[in-house]
Design a protein around this motif. Structure first.
Motif, short mmCIF file in Angstrom:
data_model
loop_
_atom_site.label_atom_id
_atom_site.label_comp_id
_atom_site.label_asym_id
_atom_site.label_seq_id
_atom_site.Cartn_x
_atom_site.Cartn_y
_atom_site.Cartn_z
N GLY A 43 0.80 -1.22 0.00
CA GLY A 43 0.00 0.00 0.00
C GLY A 43 0.83 1.27 0.00
O GLY A 43 0.43 2.29 0.56
N TYR A 44 1.98 1.22 -0.65
CA TYR A 44 2.88 2.37 -0.69
C TYR A 44 3.57 2.40 -2.05
O TYR A 44 4.38 1.52 -2.36
N GLN A 95 10.29 2.72 11.14
CA GLN A 95 9.18 3.49 10.58
C GLN A 95 9.78 4.57 9.68
O GLN A 95 10.38 5.52 10.17
N ASN A 97 8.14 6.46 7.29
CA ASN A 97 7.22 7.60 7.29
C ASN A 97 5.86 7.07 7.74
O ASN A 97 5.76 5.94 8.19
N GLY A 98 4.84 7.88 7.61
CA GLY A 98 3.52 7.46 8.07
C GLY A 98 2.92 6.30 7.30
O GLY A 98 1.96 5.67 7.75
N HIS A 99 3.50 5.98 6.16
CA HIS A 99 2.95 4.94 5.29
C HIS A 99 3.82 3.69 5.18
O HIS A 99 3.35 2.66 4.73
N LEU A 100 5.09 3.80 5.54
CA LEU A 100 6.02 2.69 5.28
C LEU A 100 6.82 2.31 6.51
O LEU A 100 7.47 3.16 7.13
#
Length: 149
Positions: free
Chosen positions: A33-34, A138, A140-143
């Motif tokens: 989803g990235y 982590q 970023n907020g997505h990966l």
């Protein structure tokens, strides 16, 4: 089947690698989803300028998969394990990783690899070969990345 070194500085070779890498990472991007995975931004030129060492998996004169890594003192850091989606589920990724482990086992103290935390097939592949998860990063907020050694 044969695994052999690739001269990534050769434009034709870099193009062949890109033709495997892009579809493979597009599958991963959907899975995790990235879509902003750095290898999806590679070009022939960025591959040619890479400091990674590349090997290719060929069968019936077709390049089906590519693995790349960097050696940093006593650590072999796997950067890419890509198989063209047409050749998924044939053990090519596992074969390439096992090849590196065998070839370099007496030359390095540690092997390390990172993959998206949502890329369960890749995590399972590495764990089945003997890698163990040692960290999660982590990005970023997505990966989120899983680090295995």
């Amino acid at each position: 089947m044969m695994i052999f070194p690739l001269d990534i500085r050769n434009a034709s070779v870099a193009e062949q690698v890109l033709n495997i890498q892009v579809p493979a990472y597009e599958v991963e991007a959907k899975m995790i989803g990235y879509k902003d995975i750095p290898p999806l931004k590679d070009t022939i030129e960025t591959l040619q300028n890479s400091t990674e060492i590349f090997y290719g998996y060929i069968h019936d004169d077709v390049l089906m998969g590519v693995i790349s890594f960097q050696l940093d003192q006593s650590i072999l850091d796997i950067h890419r394990v890509v198989v063209h989606p047409r050749f998924f589920r044939r053990g090519i990724g596992k074969t390439m990783v096992a090849f590196l482990l065998n070839k370099y086992r007496y030359h390095v103290d540690h092997f390390v690899v990172r993959t998206g935390a949502a890329n369960i097939p890749a995590i399972n592949l590495y764990k089945n070969i003997g890698f163990e998860e040692i960290d999660r990063i982590q990005v970023n907020g997505h990966l989120q990345l899983v680090v295995l050694t």
